[in-house]
Design an enzyme around this catalytic site. Structure first.
Site, PDB file in Angstrom:
ATOM      1  N   HIS A 214       0.826  -1.210   0.000  1.00 34.53           N
ATOM      2  CA  HIS A 214       0.000   0.000   0.000  1.00 34.53           C
ATOM      3  C   HIS A 214       0.863   1.264   0.000  1.00 34.53           C
ATOM      4  CE1 HIS A 214      -4.123   1.005  -0.106  1.00 34.53           C
ATOM      5  NE2 HIS A 214      -4.345   1.295   1.160  1.00 34.53           N
TER       6      HIS A 214
ATOM      7  N   ASN B 119      -6.321   6.861   4.332  1.00 36.38           N
ATOM      8  CA  ASN B 119      -7.740   7.208   4.221  1.00 36.38           C
ATOM      9  C   ASN B 119      -8.021   8.700   4.308  1.00 36.38           C
ATOM     10  OD1 ASN B 119      -7.973   4.469   4.108  1.00 36.38           O
ATOM     11  ND2 ASN B 119      -9.249   4.247   5.917  1.00 36.38           N
TER      12      ASN B 119
ATOM     13  N   ASN C 250      -9.167   3.950  -1.097  1.00 35.85           N
ATOM     14  CA  ASN C 250      -9.561   4.951  -0.104  1.00 35.85           C
ATOM     15  C   ASN C 250      -8.746   6.240  -0.169  1.00 35.85           C
ATOM     16  OD1 ASN C 250     -11.680   3.471   0.970  1.00 35.85           O
ATOM     17  ND2 ASN C 250     -10.381   2.431   2.464  1.00 35.85           N
TER      18      ASN C 250
END
EC number: 3.1.1.29
Length: 200
Positions: free
Chosen positions: A21, A69, A115
């Site tokens: 990520h 996020n 996100n």
């Protein structure tokens, strides 16, 4: 002087340092290191920041400190502080829906379930910003379950085999970004989208 703003998405902290990520962070750290430039935290930008010049262009690199996020808050802060046109921004982001080693450059689009991109769209109130998506591949299915173990996959660490592929990807993306001051954007898009890890 032309100004280019590159924002890599990821999560701050040692826990996430080498996670899939964090591809956006890893690529920009690689880029910054190539030009012997270090990242420094800027509270007003909610990001760590690095800057260097290539020919007649100024490259400004950012690693948001907001966690994935809430990436949009950092991007909003950067846009407001520098009073820049969104056309100058490039978001570097991982994509589990792309095979490992694939690259996709898009000038606009939805979040695709990511996100970080979702947060940016919410804060900028538009989908019209450039993003370079780097494939990390889909997670393997969990035995006995229908759904993929997505969270464990994206937050999991990059393996040595994956790293060897991503090194090629990073080199290609950086080489293309270095040409932004000499080549038309369409050329860069074609160069990235046609990249084949097996031919490099």
């Amino acid at each position: 002087m032309k100004e280019i703003y590159l924002i890599g998405l990821g999560n701050p902290g040692k826990k996430f340092l080498n996670s899939r990520h964090n591809i956006g962070f890893l690529l920009l750290e690689y880029f910054s290191k190539k030009y012997n430039s270090n990242f420094l935290f800027k509270d007003k930008l909610k990001s760590s920041y690095s800057e260097f010049q290539i020919d007649n262009s100024s490259y400004r690199l950012f690693l948001p400190n907001t966690f994935m996020n809430n990436s949009g808050y950092a991007v909003r802060a950067i846009v407001d502080w520098y009073k820049i046109n969104l056309d100058q921004i490039f978001i570097i982001v991982d994509d589990k829906d792309l095979p490992l080693g694939k690259i996709r450059f898009r000038r606009k689009g939805s979040s695709g379930g990511h996100n970080g991109l979702k947060s940016i769209i919410e804060q900028l109130q538009t989908q019209k910003f450039k993003r370079i998506r780097i494939g990390i591949g889909s997670p393997p299915p969990i035995k006995g379950e229908k759904n993929f173990n997505t969270i464990s996959h994206v937050l999991g660490n990059i393996s040595l085999e994956e790293k060897s592929i991503l090194d090629k990807v990073f080199r290609r993306v950086i080489e293309s970004l270095e040409k932004l001051n000499t080549k038309k954007e369409e050329y860069i898009i074609n160069e990235l989208n046609s990249f084949d890890k097996d031919q490099h």
